[in-house]
Design a protein around this motif. Structure first.
Motif, PDB file in Angstrom:
ATOM      1  N   UNK A   6       0.803  -1.224  -0.027  1.00  0.00           N
ATOM      2  CA  UNK A   6       0.035  -0.048   0.269  1.00  0.00           C
ATOM      3  C   UNK A   6       0.799   1.237   0.066  1.00  0.00           C
ATOM      4  N   UNK A   7       0.702   1.980  -0.999  1.00  0.00           N
ATOM      5  CA  UNK A   7       1.387   3.480  -1.194  1.00  0.00           C
ATOM      6  C   UNK A   7       0.671   4.627  -0.837  1.00  0.00           C
ATOM      7  N   UNK A   8       1.244   5.406  -0.101  1.00  0.00           N
ATOM      8  CA  UNK A   8       0.604   6.853  -0.016  1.00  0.00           C
ATOM      9  C   UNK A   8       1.487   7.775  -0.568  1.00  0.00           C
ATOM     10  N   UNK A   9       0.738   8.691  -1.379  1.00  0.00           N
ATOM     11  CA  UNK A   9       1.695   9.704  -2.152  1.00  0.00           C
ATOM     12  C   UNK A   9       1.117  11.119  -2.532  1.00  0.00           C
ATOM     13  N   UNK A  10       1.811  12.185  -2.429  1.00  0.00           N
ATOM     14  CA  UNK A  10       1.533  13.520  -2.719  1.00  0.00           C
ATOM     15  C   UNK A  10       1.830  13.635  -4.145  1.00  0.00           C
ATOM     16  N   UNK A  54      -2.514  14.381  -8.984  1.00  0.00           N
ATOM     17  CA  UNK A  54      -3.412  13.562  -8.180  1.00  0.00           C
ATOM     18  C   UNK A  54      -2.807  12.819  -7.141  1.00  0.00           C
ATOM     19  N   UNK A  55      -3.238  12.803  -5.991  1.00  0.00           N
ATOM     20  CA  UNK A  55      -2.693  12.005  -4.707  1.00  0.00           C
ATOM     21  C   UNK A  55      -3.370  10.741  -4.409  1.00  0.00           C
ATOM     22  N   UNK A  56      -2.841   9.834  -3.628  1.00  0.00           N
ATOM     23  CA  UNK A  56      -3.303   8.751  -3.249  1.00  0.00           C
ATOM     24  C   UNK A  56      -3.330   8.410  -1.837  1.00  0.00           C
ATOM     25  N   UNK A  57      -4.162   7.975  -1.275  1.00  0.00           N
ATOM     26  CA  UNK A  57      -4.176   7.611   0.297  1.00  0.00           C
ATOM     27  C   UNK A  57      -3.628   6.376   0.203  1.00  0.00           C
ATOM     28  N   UNK A  58      -4.035   5.340  -0.455  1.00  0.00           N
ATOM     29  CA  UNK A  58      -3.559   3.962  -0.551  1.00  0.00           C
ATOM     30  C   UNK A  58      -3.776   3.509  -1.848  1.00  0.00           C
ATOM     31  N   UNK A  59      -2.854   3.706  -2.549  1.00  0.00           N
ATOM     32  CA  UNK A  59      -2.575   2.872  -3.850  1.00  0.00           C
ATOM     33  C   UNK A  59      -2.152   1.504  -3.604  1.00  0.00           C
ATOM     34  N   UNK A  74      11.508  -4.939   3.446  1.00  0.00           N
ATOM     35  CA  UNK A  74      11.074  -4.194   2.309  1.00  0.00           C
ATOM     36  C   UNK A  74      10.356  -2.903   2.505  1.00  0.00           C
ATOM     37  N   UNK A  75       9.456  -2.790   3.321  1.00  0.00           N
ATOM     38  CA  UNK A  75       8.898  -1.363   3.816  1.00  0.00           C
ATOM     39  C   UNK A  75       9.867  -0.494   4.189  1.00  0.00           C
ATOM     40  N   UNK A  76      10.576  -0.760   5.071  1.00  0.00           N
ATOM     41  CA  UNK A  76      11.637   0.355   5.711  1.00  0.00           C
ATOM     42  C   UNK A  76      12.765   0.568   4.759  1.00  0.00           C
ATOM     43  N   UNK A  77      13.191  -0.428   4.264  1.00  0.00           N
ATOM     44  CA  UNK A  77      14.172  -0.064   3.000  1.00  0.00           C
ATOM     45  C   UNK A  77      13.701   0.772   1.978  1.00  0.00           C
ATOM     46  N   UNK A  78      12.514   0.278   1.292  1.00  0.00           N
ATOM     47  CA  UNK A  78      12.037   1.088   0.255  1.00  0.00           C
ATOM     48  C   UNK A  78      11.845   2.599   0.842  1.00  0.00           C
ATOM     49  N   UNK A  79      11.259   2.682   2.039  1.00  0.00           N
ATOM     50  CA  UNK A  79      10.802   4.162   2.325  1.00  0.00           C
ATOM     51  C   UNK A  79      12.302   5.012   2.679  1.00  0.00           C
ATOM     52  N   UNK A  80      13.415   4.325   2.830  1.00  0.00           N
ATOM     53  CA  UNK A  80      14.562   5.181   2.863  1.00  0.00           C
ATOM     54  C   UNK A  80      15.108   5.507   1.819  1.00  0.00           C
ATOM     55  N   UNK A  81      14.510   5.130   0.773  1.00  0.00           N
ATOM     56  CA  UNK A  81      15.087   5.549  -0.670  1.00  0.00           C
ATOM     57  C   UNK A  81      13.920   6.240  -1.438  1.00  0.00           C
ATOM     58  N   UNK A  82      12.976   6.340  -0.864  1.00  0.00           N
ATOM     59  CA  UNK A  82      11.674   7.101  -1.556  1.00  0.00           C
ATOM     60  C   UNK A  82      11.829   8.565  -1.154  1.00  0.00           C
ATOM     61  N   UNK A  83      11.287   9.499  -2.199  1.00  0.00           N
ATOM     62  CA  UNK A  83      11.233  10.707  -1.893  1.00  0.00           C
ATOM     63  C   UNK A  83      10.273  11.236  -0.744  1.00  0.00           C
ATOM     64  N   UNK A  87       5.268   6.979   0.363  1.00  0.00           N
ATOM     65  CA  UNK A  87       5.776   6.351   1.509  1.00  0.00           C
ATOM     66  C   UNK A  87       4.865   4.825   1.305  1.00  0.00           C
ATOM     67  N   UNK A  88       5.728   3.784   1.546  1.00  0.00           N
ATOM     68  CA  UNK A  88       5.210   2.610   1.784  1.00  0.00           C
ATOM     69  C   UNK A  88       4.404   2.513   3.054  1.00  0.00           C
ATOM     70  N   UNK A  89       3.049   2.144   2.996  1.00  0.00           N
ATOM     71  CA  UNK A  89       2.353   2.221   4.163  1.00  0.00           C
ATOM     72  C   UNK A  89       2.442   0.833   4.731  1.00  0.00           C
ATOM     73  N   UNK A  90       2.449  -0.419   3.683  1.00  0.00           N
ATOM     74  CA  UNK A  90       2.481  -1.568   4.293  1.00  0.00           C
ATOM     75  C   UNK A  90       3.082  -2.759   3.124  1.00  0.00           C
ATOM     76  N   UNK A  91       3.740  -3.583   3.445  1.00  0.00           N
ATOM     77  CA  UNK A  91       4.109  -4.526   2.463  1.00  0.00           C
ATOM     78  C   UNK A  91       3.763  -5.822   2.981  1.00  0.00           C
ATOM     79  N   UNK A  92       3.269  -6.977   2.162  1.00  0.00           N
ATOM     80  CA  UNK A  92       2.940  -8.230   2.782  1.00  0.00           C
ATOM     81  C   UNK A  92       2.965  -9.494   1.841  1.00  0.00           C
ATOM     82  N   UNK A  93       3.317 -10.372   1.972  1.00  0.00           N
ATOM     83  CA  UNK A  93       3.378 -11.616   0.964  1.00  0.00           C
ATOM     84  C   UNK A  93       2.016 -11.940   0.516  1.00  0.00           C
ATOM     85  N   UNK A  94       1.797 -12.062  -0.915  1.00  0.00           N
ATOM     86  CA  UNK A  94       0.426 -12.588  -1.207  1.00  0.00           C
ATOM     87  C   UNK A  94       0.278 -13.733  -2.208  1.00  0.00           C
TER      88      UNK A  94
END
Length: 257
Positions: A6-10, A54-59, A74-83, A87-94
């Motif tokens: 799940x991704x939140x973005x401005x 256009x923004x997203x609360x949870x893409x 994955x979440x924390x490492x990804x967020x450390x590299x994102x502008x 932000x990655x809100x959550x990551x889970x296997x599916x």
């Protein structure tokens, strides 16, 4: 292993979701960040592409990797590299059968209008300003003509690449919260600029320039030239998709029990 995220973005600083050959996009930023974490190039597939601004609360996206990483890494490492605006809100296997786009049964958008005589200084990238007093009740009444399965040709951009214009709107609501008028829509899927074109027409009703019954006439006529103008992109937020609960995703992106 397949993961959902799940991704939140401005969206103000991006040229939309979809990766482009040049220019900043949300997809490009997310893929670059996650590729760094898993140490190989990867592609993310989203539930619904958003336009520039256009923004997203949870893409919701899915991606595949053979790298051994925990969801937390994955979440924390990804967020450390994102502008800062993503932000990655959550990551889970599916399950490998999960597809962020095709598994979604509904998608939700919210459009917020600041309705007062003076322009906004704060949150101006998240609001559209309308100085003329709006009748939110009339807008809500007019909007109910859009509920159901229809041909929405009158509310699609000429650049829309969808094979057909039939979509099913599950719900559309308009209401006032103080100085703000809010329009919220849920449908099985959306055409290009469909929500912004809804709002552009509803604003004509809210200002008293068109009667509430006019929206139903526009819908039946299927002529984009007759409908209202496309509302600005600022003010539009993709609240997120909704999936059957058997996929085990967080409640805010799952259908009600």
């Amino acid at each position: 292993m397949r993961y959902a995220a799940g991704i939140e973005y401005d969206g103000a600083a991006f040229l939309g979701w979809q990766r482009l050959a040049e220019g900043p996009t949300v997809q490009g930023a997310v893929e670059q960040a996650l590729s760094y974490v898993v140490n190989h190039p990867l592609e993310v597939v989203c539930a619904g592409r958003t336009d520039a601004g256009v923004h997203a609360r949870c893409q919701v996206v899915h991606f595949d990797t053979e790298a051994v990483r925990t969801p937390y890494a994955l979440r924390q490492g990804g967020n450390s590299r994102l502008p800062r605006g993503v932000v990655l809100l959550w990551v889970q296997p599916v399950d490998v059968a999960f597809h962020a786009r095709y598994a979604a049964r509904a998608r939700r958008y919210r459009y917020t209008i600041l309705n007062r005589p003076v322009r906004p200084a704060l949150q101006r990238d998240f609001l559209t300003w309308e100085r003329v007093p709006l009748d939110a009740g009339a807008m809500h009444h007019a909007a109910q003509a859009l509920v159901g399965e229809h041909d929405f040709s009158a509310f699609r951009t000429v650049h829309c690449q969808a094979k057909h214009a039939r979509r099913q709107v599950h719900e559309i609501r308009c209401w006032r919260e103080g100085e703000h008028v809010v329009v919220e829509v849920q449908a099985n899927a959306f055409l290009h600029h469909m929500v912004r074109n809804f709002v552009g027409s509803l604003l004509l009703v809210g200002r008293g320039e068109k009667p509430a019954a006019w929206v139903a006439e526009v819908l039946a006529g299927r002529d984009r030239a007759v409908a209202g103008p496309t509302a600005p992109s600022n003010g539009l937020v993709f609240l997120g998709p909704r999936y059957p609960r058997e996929w085990g995703l967080p409640d805010d992106v799952s259908l009600p029990a």
